[in-house]
Design an enzyme around this catalytic site. Sequence first.
Site, mmCIF file in Angstrom:
data_model
loop_
_atom_site.group_PDB
_atom_site.id
_atom_site.type_symbol
_atom_site.label_atom_id
_atom_site.label_comp_id
_atom_site.label_asym_id
_atom_site.label_seq_id
_atom_site.Cartn_x
_atom_site.Cartn_y
_atom_site.Cartn_z
ATOM 1 N N THR A 1 -0.579 9.057 -30.603
ATOM 2 C CA THR A 1 -0.279 7.962 -31.812
ATOM 3 C C THR A 1 0.213 8.026 -32.967
ATOM 4 O O THR A 1 0.461 7.374 -33.806
ATOM 5 C CB THR A 1 -1.435 6.768 -31.610
ATOM 6 O OG1 THR A 1 -2.510 7.502 -32.456
ATOM 7 C CG2 THR A 1 -2.001 6.466 -30.386
ATOM 8 N N THR A 2 0.285 9.537 -33.256
ATOM 9 C CA THR A 2 0.799 10.167 -34.458
ATOM 10 C C THR A 2 2.045 11.051 -34.214
ATOM 11 O O THR A 2 2.146 11.708 -33.169
ATOM 12 C CB THR A 2 -0.276 11.117 -35.288
ATOM 13 O OG1 THR A 2 -0.861 12.067 -34.220
ATOM 14 C CG2 THR A 2 -1.235 9.936 -35.843
ATOM 15 N N HIS B 1 -4.900 11.475 -42.520
ATOM 16 C CA HIS B 1 -4.350 10.701 -41.590
ATOM 17 C C HIS B 1 -5.571 9.896 -40.777
ATOM 18 O O HIS B 1 -5.455 8.699 -40.483
ATOM 19 C CB HIS B 1 -3.573 11.212 -40.677
ATOM 20 C CG HIS B 1 -2.190 11.912 -41.060
ATOM 21 N ND1 HIS B 1 -1.452 11.043 -41.792
ATOM 22 C CD2 HIS B 1 -1.833 13.147 -41.093
ATOM 23 C CE1 HIS B 1 -0.348 11.927 -42.117
ATOM 24 N NE2 HIS B 1 -0.643 13.166 -41.793
HETATM 25 ZN ZN LIG Z 1 -6.020 8.969 -32.615
#
Ligand SMILES: [Zn+2]
Length: 246
Positions: free
Chosen positions: A197-198, A86
């Site tokens: 943000t994940t 990611h």
């Molecule tokens: Zn980040």
Amino acid sequence: MKKVCLSMAAAFVLVAGSSMASEAMHWGYSGDGGPDNWATLNEAYEMCGKGVNQSPIDLTAFVESELAPITFHYSGLATEIVNNGHAIQANYTAGSTIEAAGKIFELKQFHFHSPSENTINGESFPMESHFVHAAQDGSLAVIAVMYKIGDENEGMAKLWKQMPAKAGDKVAMASQVKADDLLPQDRDYYRFNGSLTTPPCTEGVLWMVMKQPVTVSKEQVEAFTHVMHHPNNRPVQPVNARPVLQ
Ligand SMILES: [Zn+2]
């Protein structure tokens, strides 16, 4: 840090389960596992859909405020660099802290996104790094740095030399990289409340975005996107009632 580790665990499952049907159920940045579907992939991710203080955001309509400077007590080094599928993440030695909003937070890791996740007055940047800090009570503070195209970034050059090309790979750092090497000289910042943000998009994260961008070369951005194979930015989320302080 428990929540951050959860998302890393998910990354390892993704790697272990490659080419299996279940892969579609894991989160990513496009398709069935993309940001629009994160909330439905797993019960634990519901905040990604129903949260009202989500990150990233477009920083705009700033509220003038007496923000105290962030006090940096950085002393350590990046110990290993990880490709978790990611993002590219550098894990940090214990003992580097900041004092912000009346609390002490310890630097755990920093990682990179391309293009930027947050935008400033509608402007997207080619890269953004997140310095993730945790307080003893488990609350998180993220310092974000924006990158603009220009001279090569020396700190990043050392990191990129060892960037693992394969998702799931981890390399011990051979050269010394300090978090300071990646921060701008001017530490003036914007502040707001947000989330990871994940997935699981946990809220209650103190966000501090450096106003001064630092430079990165076009080649360095390309080297990153080549290894990631895809953009790794969540789209900006509604600001709702949150003030962005400056
Ligand atoms: Zn980040």
